[in-house]
Design a protein around this motif. Structure first.
Motif, PDB file in Angstrom:
ATOM      1  N   GLU A  24       0.827  -1.214   0.000  1.00 15.87           N
ATOM      2  CA  GLU A  24       0.000   0.000   0.000  1.00 15.87           C
ATOM      3  C   GLU A  24       0.859   1.261   0.000  1.00 15.87           C
ATOM      4  O   GLU A  24       0.611   2.189  -0.766  1.00 15.87           O
ATOM      5  CB  GLU A  24      -0.940  -0.007   1.204  1.00 15.87           C
ATOM      6  CG  GLU A  24      -1.900   1.156   1.220  1.00 15.87           C
ATOM      7  CD  GLU A  24      -2.856   1.087   2.406  1.00 15.87           C
ATOM      8  OE1 GLU A  24      -3.193   2.165   2.908  1.00 15.87           O
ATOM      9  OE2 GLU A  24      -3.243  -0.022   2.806  1.00 15.87           O
ATOM     10  N   ASP A  25       1.881   1.283   0.848  1.00 14.89           N
ATOM     11  CA  ASP A  25       2.761   2.457   0.913  1.00 14.89           C
ATOM     12  C   ASP A  25       3.526   2.655  -0.388  1.00 14.89           C
ATOM     13  O   ASP A  25       3.711   3.792  -0.840  1.00 14.89           O
ATOM     14  CB  ASP A  25       3.746   2.331   2.074  1.00 14.89           C
ATOM     15  CG  ASP A  25       3.078   2.445   3.426  1.00 14.89           C
ATOM     16  OD1 ASP A  25       1.987   3.054   3.506  1.00 14.89           O
ATOM     17  OD2 ASP A  25       3.643   1.930   4.407  1.00 14.89           O
ATOM     18  N   MET A  26       3.988   1.568  -1.000  1.00 16.60           N
ATOM     19  CA  MET A  26       4.745   1.680  -2.246  1.00 16.60           C
ATOM     20  C   MET A  26       3.840   2.138  -3.381  1.00 16.60           C
ATOM     21  O   MET A  26       4.243   2.935  -4.227  1.00 16.60           O
ATOM     22  CB  MET A  26       5.426   0.356  -2.608  1.00 16.60           C
ATOM     23  CG  MET A  26       6.498  -0.080  -1.628  1.00 16.60           C
ATOM     24  SD  MET A  26       7.830   1.126  -1.365  1.00 16.60           S
ATOM     25  CE  MET A  26       7.266   2.029   0.087  1.00 16.60           C
ATOM     26  N   ARG A  27       2.602   1.673  -3.394  1.00 20.27           N
ATOM     27  CA  ARG A  27       1.642   2.119  -4.407  1.00 20.27           C
ATOM     28  C   ARG A  27       1.407   3.627  -4.261  1.00 20.27           C
ATOM     29  O   ARG A  27       1.450   4.370  -5.236  1.00 20.27           O
ATOM     30  CB  ARG A  27       0.328   1.347  -4.268  1.00 20.27           C
ATOM     31  CG  ARG A  27      -0.718   1.745  -5.303  1.00 20.27           C
ATOM     32  CD  ARG A  27      -1.929   0.851  -5.246  1.00 20.27           C
ATOM     33  NE  ARG A  27      -1.637  -0.496  -5.680  1.00 20.27           N
ATOM     34  CZ  ARG A  27      -1.511  -0.860  -6.955  1.00 20.27           C
ATOM     35  NH1 ARG A  27      -1.644   0.026  -7.913  1.00 20.27           N
ATOM     36  NH2 ARG A  27      -1.246  -2.107  -7.276  1.00 20.27           N
ATOM     37  N   GLY A  34       4.019  10.376  -9.719  1.00 18.53           N
ATOM     38  CA  GLY A  34       3.518  10.558 -11.065  1.00 18.53           C
ATOM     39  C   GLY A  34       3.184   9.294 -11.843  1.00 18.53           C
ATOM     40  O   GLY A  34       2.842   9.377 -13.016  1.00 18.53           O
ATOM     41  N   THR A  35       3.286   8.127 -11.229  1.00 19.70           N
ATOM     42  CA  THR A  35       2.938   6.892 -11.929  1.00 19.70           C
ATOM     43  C   THR A  35       1.433   6.691 -11.856  1.00 19.70           C
ATOM     44  O   THR A  35       0.847   6.752 -10.773  1.00 19.70           O
ATOM     45  CB  THR A  35       3.652   5.678 -11.296  1.00 19.70           C
ATOM     46  OG1 THR A  35       5.056   5.920 -11.292  1.00 19.70           O
ATOM     47  CG2 THR A  35       3.360   4.413 -12.077  1.00 19.70           C
ATOM     48  N   ASP A  36       0.817   6.473 -12.996  1.00 21.96           N
ATOM     49  CA  ASP A  36      -0.621   6.206 -13.049  1.00 21.96           C
ATOM     50  C   ASP A  36      -0.899   4.875 -12.356  1.00 21.96           C
ATOM     51  O   ASP A  36      -0.199   3.890 -12.591  1.00 21.96           O
ATOM     52  CB  ASP A  36      -1.079   6.145 -14.504  1.00 21.96           C
ATOM     53  CG  ASP A  36      -2.580   6.087 -14.628  1.00 21.96           C
ATOM     54  OD1 ASP A  36      -3.182   5.135 -14.095  1.00 21.96           O
ATOM     55  OD2 ASP A  36      -3.148   6.988 -15.261  1.00 21.96           O
ATOM     56  N   SER A  37      -1.898   4.841 -11.516  1.00 17.03           N
ATOM     57  CA  SER A  37      -2.200   3.629 -10.743  1.00 17.03           C
ATOM     58  C   SER A  37      -2.460   2.423 -11.632  1.00 17.03           C
ATOM     59  O   SER A  37      -2.143   1.294 -11.264  1.00 17.03           O
ATOM     60  CB  SER A  37      -3.377   3.859  -9.800  1.00 17.03           C
ATOM     61  OG  SER A  37      -4.545   4.170 -10.525  1.00 17.03           O
ATOM     62  N   ALA A  38      -2.998   2.644 -12.838  1.00 19.94           N
ATOM     63  CA  ALA A  38      -3.266   1.537 -13.760  1.00 19.94           C
ATOM     64  C   ALA A  38      -1.981   0.955 -14.342  1.00 19.94           C
ATOM     65  O   ALA A  38      -1.982  -0.179 -14.821  1.00 19.94           O
ATOM     66  CB  ALA A  38      -4.182   2.007 -14.883  1.00 19.94           C
ATOM     67  N   ASP A  39      -0.890   1.708 -14.281  1.00 17.87           N
ATOM     68  CA  ASP A  39       0.381   1.262 -14.858  1.00 17.87           C
ATOM     69  C   ASP A  39       1.290   0.561 -13.842  1.00 17.87           C
ATOM     70  O   ASP A  39       2.344   0.048 -14.211  1.00 17.87           O
ATOM     71  CB  ASP A  39       1.145   2.454 -15.446  1.00 17.87           C
ATOM     72  CG  ASP A  39       0.421   3.067 -16.629  1.00 17.87           C
ATOM     73  OD1 ASP A  39      -0.343   2.349 -17.306  1.00 17.87           O
ATOM     74  OD2 ASP A  39       0.625   4.279 -16.868  1.00 17.87           O
ATOM     75  N   ILE A  40       0.906   0.552 -12.577  1.00 13.94           N
ATOM     76  CA  ILE A  40       1.755  -0.018 -11.534  1.00 13.94           C
ATOM     77  C   ILE A  40       1.709  -1.541 -11.603  1.00 13.94           C
ATOM     78  O   ILE A  40       0.647  -2.155 -11.548  1.00 13.94           O
ATOM     79  CB  ILE A  40       1.326   0.478 -10.142  1.00 13.94           C
ATOM     80  CG1 ILE A  40       1.542   1.990 -10.047  1.00 13.94           C
ATOM     81  CG2 ILE A  40       2.110  -0.251  -9.047  1.00 13.94           C
ATOM     82  CD1 ILE A  40       1.030   2.612  -8.763  1.00 13.94           C
TER      83      ILE A  40
END
Length: 65
Positions: A24-27, A34-40
């Motif tokens: 959760e913290d890393m997300r 700036g990383t889109d959540s869908a790209d993680i």
């Protein structure tokens, strides 16, 4: 002569890290940078966990001084 026993405690380690404890913290950290959540991906989360954990070592050394 006297013998001296020294107790040692591990205060930092880069072994046996559990991504589930960091996920959760890393997300959140990746999203804040700036990383889109869908790209993680899992690999991104893992790499961020390793990088963050490695950054903690100098802080822990400073705390001991």
């Amino acid at each position: 002569m006297s013998s001296k026993t020294t107790d040692r405690c591990i205060i930092w380690s880069n072994m046996n890290l559990d991504l589930d404890e960091w996920r959760e913290d890393m997300r959140e950290q990746l999203e804040m940078n700036g990383t889109d959540s869908a790209d993680i991906t899992e690999d991104m989360l893992y790499e961020e966990m390793i990088r963050t954990n490695d950054d903690y070592l100098p802080d822990e050394r400073d705390n001991l001084n």
